[in-house]
Write a protein that holds these residues in place. Sequence first.
Motif, short mmCIF file in Angstrom:
data_model
loop_
_atom_site.label_atom_id
_atom_site.label_comp_id
_atom_site.label_asym_id
_atom_site.label_seq_id
_atom_site.Cartn_x
_atom_site.Cartn_y
_atom_site.Cartn_z
N SER A 25 0.84 -1.20 0.00
CA SER A 25 0.00 0.00 0.00
C SER A 25 0.87 1.25 0.00
CB SER A 25 -0.91 0.04 1.23
OG SER A 25 -1.82 -1.00 1.21
N ILE A 26 1.93 1.24 0.78
CA ILE A 26 2.80 2.41 0.90
C ILE A 26 3.54 2.65 -0.42
CG2 ILE A 26 4.87 3.32 2.05
CD1 ILE A 26 3.91 1.72 4.59
N LEU A 27 4.11 1.59 -0.97
CA LEU A 27 4.92 1.73 -2.19
C LEU A 27 4.07 2.13 -3.39
CD1 LEU A 27 7.32 -1.26 -1.52
CD2 LEU A 27 7.99 1.14 -1.73
N ALA A 31 5.84 6.42 -2.45
CA ALA A 31 6.66 6.78 -1.28
C ALA A 31 7.92 5.93 -1.25
CB ALA A 31 5.85 6.54 -0.01
N HIS A 32 8.90 6.39 -0.48
CA HIS A 32 10.12 5.61 -0.27
C HIS A 32 9.98 4.86 1.06
CE1 HIS A 32 12.85 7.97 -3.25
NE2 HIS A 32 11.75 7.51 -3.79
N LEU A 33 10.51 3.63 1.07
CA LEU A 33 10.24 2.76 2.21
C LEU A 33 11.49 1.99 2.63
CD1 LEU A 33 8.05 1.42 4.08
CD2 LEU A 33 7.74 -0.28 2.28
N ALA A 34 11.91 2.18 3.87
CA ALA A 34 12.97 1.35 4.46
C ALA A 34 12.29 0.17 5.13
CB ALA A 34 13.78 2.16 5.47
N ALA A 42 12.35 -11.67 1.15
CA ALA A 42 11.10 -10.97 0.81
C ALA A 42 11.35 -9.47 0.65
CB ALA A 42 10.06 -11.21 1.91
N LEU A 43 12.29 -8.94 1.42
CA LEU A 43 12.60 -7.50 1.34
C LEU A 43 13.28 -7.19 0.01
CD1 LEU A 43 14.00 -6.91 4.97
CD2 LEU A 43 11.63 -6.98 4.20
N LYS A 44 14.15 -8.12 -0.42
CA LYS A 44 14.86 -7.93 -1.70
C LYS A 44 13.88 -7.99 -2.87
CE LYS A 44 19.60 -9.10 -0.67
NZ LYS A 44 20.56 -10.19 -0.52
N VAL A 45 12.91 -8.87 -2.77
CA VAL A 45 11.88 -8.97 -3.83
C VAL A 45 11.15 -7.63 -3.94
CG1 VAL A 45 9.69 -10.07 -4.48
CG2 VAL A 45 11.59 -11.47 -3.65
N LEU A 46 10.81 -7.04 -2.80
CA LEU A 46 10.14 -5.73 -2.80
C LEU A 46 10.99 -4.68 -3.51
CD1 LEU A 46 8.59 -4.80 0.68
CD2 LEU A 46 7.38 -5.03 -1.50
N SER A 47 12.29 -4.68 -3.18
CA SER A 47 13.16 -3.64 -3.75
C SER A 47 13.33 -3.84 -5.26
CB SER A 47 14.50 -3.58 -3.03
OG SER A 47 15.38 -4.52 -3.52
N GLN A 48 13.24 -5.11 -5.72
CA GLN A 48 13.31 -5.35 -7.17
C GLN A 48 12.02 -4.91 -7.85
OE1 GLN A 48 14.26 -9.49 -7.02
NE2 GLN A 48 16.43 -9.09 -6.58
N ARG A 49 10.89 -5.11 -7.17
CA ARG A 49 9.59 -4.76 -7.77
C ARG A 49 9.35 -3.26 -7.79
NH1 ARG A 49 5.56 -7.07 -4.54
NH2 ARG A 49 4.13 -6.00 -5.93
N TYR A 50 9.97 -2.54 -6.86
CA TYR A 50 9.80 -1.07 -6.79
C TYR A 50 11.18 -0.42 -6.84
CZ TYR A 50 5.01 -2.12 -5.28
OH TYR A 50 3.71 -2.57 -5.21
N PRO A 51 11.84 -0.45 -8.00
CA PRO A 51 13.22 0.03 -8.06
C PRO A 51 13.34 1.49 -7.64
CG PRO A 51 12.43 -0.72 -10.24
CD PRO A 51 11.33 -0.93 -9.27
N GLY A 52 14.37 1.76 -6.84
CA GLY A 52 14.64 3.13 -6.39
C GLY A 52 13.77 3.58 -5.23
#
Length: 260
Positions: A25-27, A31-34, A42-52
């Motif tokens: 929902s946030i991404l 928005a940017h999300l740490a 699972a965190l790496k998958v998120l970062s690949q799906r929402y680059p940058g």
Amino acid sequence: MSRTPPRRYWLTGASSGIGAALAESILATGAHLAVSSRQVAALKVLSQRYPGQVLVVPGDLTNSQTVREIGEQIAEDWGSLDTVILNAGTCEYVDARQFDSSIVEHVVRTNLLASAYCIEAALPLLRKGTAPHLVGMASSVTYLPLPRAEAYGASKAGLRYLFESLRIDLADEGIEVTVISPGFVETPLTARNDFPMPLSWPVDKAARHIFAKLKDRPLEIAFPALFMAALWPLSKLPTGLQLAIGKRMVRKPPPQRDPV
Ligand SMILES: NC(=O)c1ccc[n+]([C@@H]2O[C@H](COP(=O)([O-])OP(=O)(O)OC[C@H]3O[C@@H](n4cnc5c(N)ncnc54)[C@H](OP(=O)(O)O)[C@@H]3O)[C@@H](O)[C@H]2O)c1
């Protein structure tokens, strides 16, 4: 023309359940999300799906040094935070016939102490943020003492007090504080429950509800409404009546059978 910079969030427990759904929902807003949790995949998958958009800051949040380092990493990469959602948590039930204090220790360490470590790391960053917002994941369990919930309830009652007290002390600095009190949400955590979960919500519905409500910065987000409507009056009953209700919920151990 200058564009408003994307809002910067830190979300703990983003690898699973409510946290993972909330991250989506946030991404989706840009928005940017740490994101933090022990499992990194699972965190790496998120970062690949929402680059940058995603800053992966994994680790065991029950380790205060690890949390300090996560804070330093966010400070180095971003310099500030606007919203911090401390959602990571666990639940273990107690068997009073064989009371094991290590369960209390583990649950309190994960749900309460780790949140305190995260608050220590987050506050200096929130102070540099825009319209800062601190959010804690409590539980509706704090409204009523329930059987087998000694460890979980104590940890969440402590968390609630921590956030509600902090809210008073941070008010002058303009840091707003919200406490979330879900009823039952269908996640890997509650899939382990061996009892019925009345009015439970699917995780995506719960995350969308939480995220929509967060925009108004209420003091508390308690849901589902019907569940709360039933629970709230019970929470106001005298202790003796609460005890009578709690006793009715206790499940009797199966009868001992003689070996044949
Ligand atoms: N589901 C419900 O019905 C319900 C109701 C009321 C409140 N809540 C609260 O909502 C929050 C999320 O629960 P959930 O149901 O979504 O459970 P979940 O699916 O088990 O998710 C828990 C999250 O917390 C993380 N976590 C646990 N221990 C951690 C540690 N030591 N360090 C870092 N991360 C840790 C887990 O990641 P790793 O395992 O990868 O570390 C995972 O991402 C919890 O605080 C829970 O108490 C849930």
